[in-house]
Design a protein around this motif. Structure first.
Motif, mmCIF file in Angstrom:
data_model
loop_
_atom_site.group_PDB
_atom_site.id
_atom_site.type_symbol
_atom_site.label_atom_id
_atom_site.label_comp_id
_atom_site.label_asym_id
_atom_site.label_seq_id
_atom_site.Cartn_x
_atom_site.Cartn_y
_atom_site.Cartn_z
ATOM 1 N N GLU A 53 0.838 -1.200 0.000
ATOM 2 C CA GLU A 53 0.000 0.000 0.000
ATOM 3 C C GLU A 53 0.872 1.248 0.000
ATOM 4 O OE1 GLU A 53 -3.491 2.250 -0.088
ATOM 5 O OE2 GLU A 53 -3.179 0.091 -0.395
ATOM 6 N N ASN A 54 0.744 2.053 -1.058
ATOM 7 C CA ASN A 54 1.471 3.311 -1.220
ATOM 8 C C ASN A 54 2.985 3.100 -1.362
ATOM 9 O OD1 ASN A 54 0.870 6.067 -1.599
ATOM 10 N ND2 ASN A 54 1.797 6.570 0.368
ATOM 11 N N VAL A 55 3.387 1.918 -1.820
ATOM 12 C CA VAL A 55 4.811 1.641 -2.045
ATOM 13 C C VAL A 55 5.132 1.761 -3.529
ATOM 14 C CG1 VAL A 55 6.691 -0.025 -1.788
ATOM 15 C CG2 VAL A 55 4.935 0.159 -0.025
ATOM 16 N N THR A 56 4.660 0.825 -4.337
ATOM 17 C CA THR A 56 4.920 0.872 -5.782
ATOM 18 C C THR A 56 3.737 1.441 -6.560
ATOM 19 O OG1 THR A 56 4.116 -1.385 -6.137
ATOM 20 C CG2 THR A 56 6.448 -1.116 -5.599
ATOM 21 N N ARG A 57 2.640 1.648 -5.885
ATOM 22 C CA ARG A 57 1.447 2.216 -6.531
ATOM 23 C C ARG A 57 0.784 3.171 -5.545
ATOM 24 N NH1 ARG A 57 -2.494 -0.723 -4.009
ATOM 25 N NH2 ARG A 57 -1.852 -2.759 -3.177
ATOM 26 N N LYS A 58 0.029 4.101 -6.081
ATOM 27 C CA LYS A 58 -0.606 5.110 -5.231
ATOM 28 C C LYS A 58 -1.623 4.466 -4.291
ATOM 29 C CE LYS A 58 -0.030 8.924 -8.499
ATOM 30 N NZ LYS A 58 1.019 9.594 -7.700
ATOM 31 N N ALA A 59 -1.891 5.159 -3.208
ATOM 32 C CA ALA A 59 -2.769 4.636 -2.165
ATOM 33 C C ALA A 59 -4.151 4.300 -2.726
ATOM 34 C CB ALA A 59 -2.905 5.668 -1.046
ATOM 35 N N SER A 60 -4.697 3.172 -2.229
ATOM 36 C CA SER A 60 -6.035 2.758 -2.659
ATOM 37 C C SER A 60 -6.915 2.362 -1.483
ATOM 38 C CB SER A 60 -5.937 1.578 -3.638
ATOM 39 O OG SER A 60 -5.271 0.478 -3.035
ATOM 40 N N ASP A 61 -6.296 2.062 -0.336
ATOM 41 C CA ASP A 61 -7.075 1.693 0.849
ATOM 42 C C ASP A 61 -7.833 2.929 1.355
ATOM 43 O OD1 ASP A 61 -7.681 1.216 3.757
ATOM 44 O OD2 ASP A 61 -6.664 -0.687 3.343
ATOM 45 N N GLU A 62 -9.125 2.789 1.516
ATOM 46 C CA GLU A 62 -9.954 3.932 1.903
ATOM 47 C C GLU A 62 -9.532 4.543 3.234
ATOM 48 O OE1 GLU A 62 -14.033 2.855 1.814
ATOM 49 O OE2 GLU A 62 -14.097 2.576 -0.365
ATOM 50 N N ARG A 63 -8.983 3.736 4.116
ATOM 51 C CA ARG A 63 -8.542 4.268 5.404
ATOM 52 C C ARG A 63 -7.382 5.247 5.228
ATOM 53 N NH1 ARG A 63 -7.344 -1.313 8.281
ATOM 54 N NH2 ARG A 63 -6.552 -1.666 6.150
ATOM 55 N N SER A 67 -8.620 8.505 2.602
ATOM 56 C CA SER A 67 -9.556 9.454 3.214
ATOM 57 C C SER A 67 -8.855 10.722 3.688
ATOM 58 C CB SER A 67 -10.288 8.791 4.384
ATOM 59 O OG SER A 67 -9.371 8.424 5.410
ATOM 60 N N TRP A 68 -7.549 10.617 3.978
ATOM 61 C CA TRP A 68 -6.816 11.814 4.396
ATOM 62 C C TRP A 68 -5.541 12.064 3.576
ATOM 63 C CZ3 TRP A 68 -1.877 10.823 6.235
ATOM 64 C CH2 TRP A 68 -1.609 9.508 6.664
ATOM 65 N N TYR A 69 -4.947 11.013 3.005
ATOM 66 C CA TYR A 69 -3.723 11.182 2.207
ATOM 67 C C TYR A 69 -4.057 11.477 0.751
ATOM 68 C CZ TYR A 69 1.088 10.261 0.659
ATOM 69 O OH TYR A 69 2.361 10.364 0.128
ATOM 70 N N GLY A 70 -5.229 11.065 0.291
ATOM 71 C CA GLY A 70 -5.648 11.310 -1.078
ATOM 72 C C GLY A 70 -5.245 10.180 -2.015
ATOM 73 N N THR A 71 -5.768 10.225 -3.219
ATOM 74 C CA THR A 71 -5.459 9.196 -4.213
ATOM 75 C C THR A 71 -4.388 9.639 -5.197
ATOM 76 O OG1 THR A 71 -7.275 10.017 -5.615
ATOM 77 C CG2 THR A 71 -7.771 8.201 -4.096
ATOM 78 N N ASP A 72 -4.038 10.909 -5.194
ATOM 79 C CA ASP A 72 -3.026 11.422 -6.130
ATOM 80 C C ASP A 72 -1.715 11.786 -5.452
ATOM 81 O OD1 ASP A 72 -4.663 11.208 -8.390
ATOM 82 O OD2 ASP A 72 -5.631 13.140 -7.967
ATOM 83 N N SER A 73 -1.629 11.635 -4.136
ATOM 84 C CA SER A 73 -0.372 11.926 -3.432
ATOM 85 C C SER A 73 0.673 10.877 -3.815
ATOM 86 C CB SER A 73 -0.603 11.921 -1.919
ATOM 87 O OG SER A 73 -1.510 12.949 -1.562
ATOM 88 N N PRO A 74 1.946 11.240 -3.772
ATOM 89 C CA PRO A 74 2.991 10.322 -4.254
ATOM 90 C C PRO A 74 3.170 9.092 -3.372
ATOM 91 C CG PRO A 74 3.972 12.247 -3.212
ATOM 92 C CD PRO A 74 2.503 12.526 -3.333
ATOM 93 N N CYS A 75 3.351 7.948 -4.026
ATOM 94 C CA CYS A 75 3.739 6.742 -3.299
ATOM 95 C C CYS A 75 5.259 6.760 -3.129
ATOM 96 C CB CYS A 75 3.291 5.484 -4.045
ATOM 97 S SG CYS A 75 4.067 5.253 -5.658
ATOM 98 N N LEU A 76 5.798 5.760 -2.481
ATOM 99 C CA LEU A 76 7.238 5.730 -2.198
ATOM 100 C C LEU A 76 8.064 5.791 -3.484
ATOM 101 C CD1 LEU A 76 9.563 5.462 -0.183
ATOM 102 C CD2 LEU A 76 9.269 2.978 -0.273
ATOM 103 N N ILE A 77 7.687 5.013 -4.491
ATOM 104 C CA ILE A 77 8.432 5.014 -5.751
ATOM 105 C C ILE A 77 8.356 6.375 -6.427
ATOM 106 C CG2 ILE A 77 8.485 4.071 -8.095
ATOM 107 C CD1 ILE A 77 9.766 2.258 -6.060
ATOM 108 N N ASP A 78 7.208 7.030 -6.350
ATOM 109 C CA ASP A 78 7.071 8.364 -6.930
ATOM 110 C C ASP A 78 8.045 9.341 -6.282
ATOM 111 O OD1 ASP A 78 5.019 7.546 -8.601
ATOM 112 O OD2 ASP A 78 3.435 8.116 -7.185
ATOM 113 N N VAL A 79 8.152 9.268 -4.966
ATOM 114 C CA VAL A 79 9.055 10.165 -4.247
ATOM 115 C C VAL A 79 10.501 9.913 -4.669
ATOM 116 C CG1 VAL A 79 9.959 10.804 -1.989
ATOM 117 C CG2 VAL A 79 7.505 10.437 -2.281
#
Length: 262
Positions: A141-151, A154-166
């Motif tokens: 979750e949020n490592v190689t792909r952007k966040a998808s878990d609703e938990r 709900s606050w980090y967003g779906t377009d914020s960078p994942c680890l690989i993006d950073v």
């Protein structure tokens, strides 16, 4: 990435392990360094070769607090951050891991960030070069792909960078190709198979260019060695430039004691 039997039995990283991966924009070499206080020397070996760092923090209750202790028993999280900066690391990604164990709590994320960020700035990191990323490594979750878990979304967003993006967006280090060659050796091993059979060192090319079938001056021994082969990411190459982490096979002069390299 723990490979040895002792590492797997103890559940901790002991030796620095190198792995490579490629994103659409860049090629990376990961130096997985130990976090346990008993193996600080090995952590220094890894950090001394790094262009950037990933500080992995366990967000579980009490786990972060143990690593963030102050006083005589200063936590290893603090110590590793200071060592990384003193060894030349200027860009730091703080990966807040095991977020699934705290239900991806924004409150826990902010609580840790509020303690870590000011400390890193005080120790010499520029605030613009520090990146916080909430992740769950075990679920990707949020490592190689952007966040998808609703938990989390709900606050980090779906377009914020994942680890690989950073990592993909980090500033590239300056390459010093035209300066005199300088290579820092971190490990020696007598290879028994592959293109680098014989004496071989694991090294970082700090500046300049190391070329196959050329001679190098090995210091502080003040002896000349012949480069018979170079391997990067397990592939043979003819040369390596500043910023590369490579294996270098060479011919030592007769009578040279290899124990001095170990």
């Amino acid at each position: 990435m723990d490979e040895t039997q002792e590492e797997q039995e103890r559940g901790v990283t002991i030796e620095v392990t190198t792995r490579h991966f490629t994103t659409p924009n860049r090629k990376f070499s990961i130096l997985d360094a130990p976090g346990h206080r008993d193996f600080i020397a090995n952590m220094i070996t890894g950090a001394s070769q790094a262009n950037c760092g990933i500080l992995v923090i366990d967000v579980q209750p009490q786990a972060f607090e143990r690593g963030w202790e102050i006083g005589e028993k200063q936590g290893t999280t603090r110590e590793h951050a200071v060592l990384a900066r003193s060894l030349g690391v200027t860009q730091l990604v703080v990966a807040l891991n095991k977020m699934e164990r705290v239900e991806f709590s924004q409150e826990r994320y902010e609580e840790i960030k509020e303690q870590v960020l000011p400390y890193l700035v005080r120790k010499g990191f520029k605030q613009g070069d520090i990146y916080f990323v909430p992740i769950s490594a075990i679920t990707d979750e949020n490592v190689t792909r952007k966040a998808s878990d609703e938990r989390l979304t709900s606050w980090y967003g779906t377009d914020s960078p994942c680890l690989i993006d950073v990592l993909d967006g980090l500033r590239l280090p300056q390459r010093t190709f035209k300066r005199p060659l300088r290579v820092s050796v971190t490990d020696y091993t007598p290879k028994t198979q592959g293109p680098l059979i014989g004496d071989c060192v694991f090294a970082a090319v700090e500046q300049g260019v190391v070329v196959e079938k050329k001679e190098l001056l090995l210091m502080p021994h003040n002896v000349t060695v012949y480069v018979k082969g170079i391997a990067r990411q397990d592939e043979s190459v003819e040369y390596a430039v500043g910023g590369s982490i490579v294996d270098i096979g060479f011919c030592l002069p007769a009578g040279f004691l290899t124990t001095s390299l170990q």
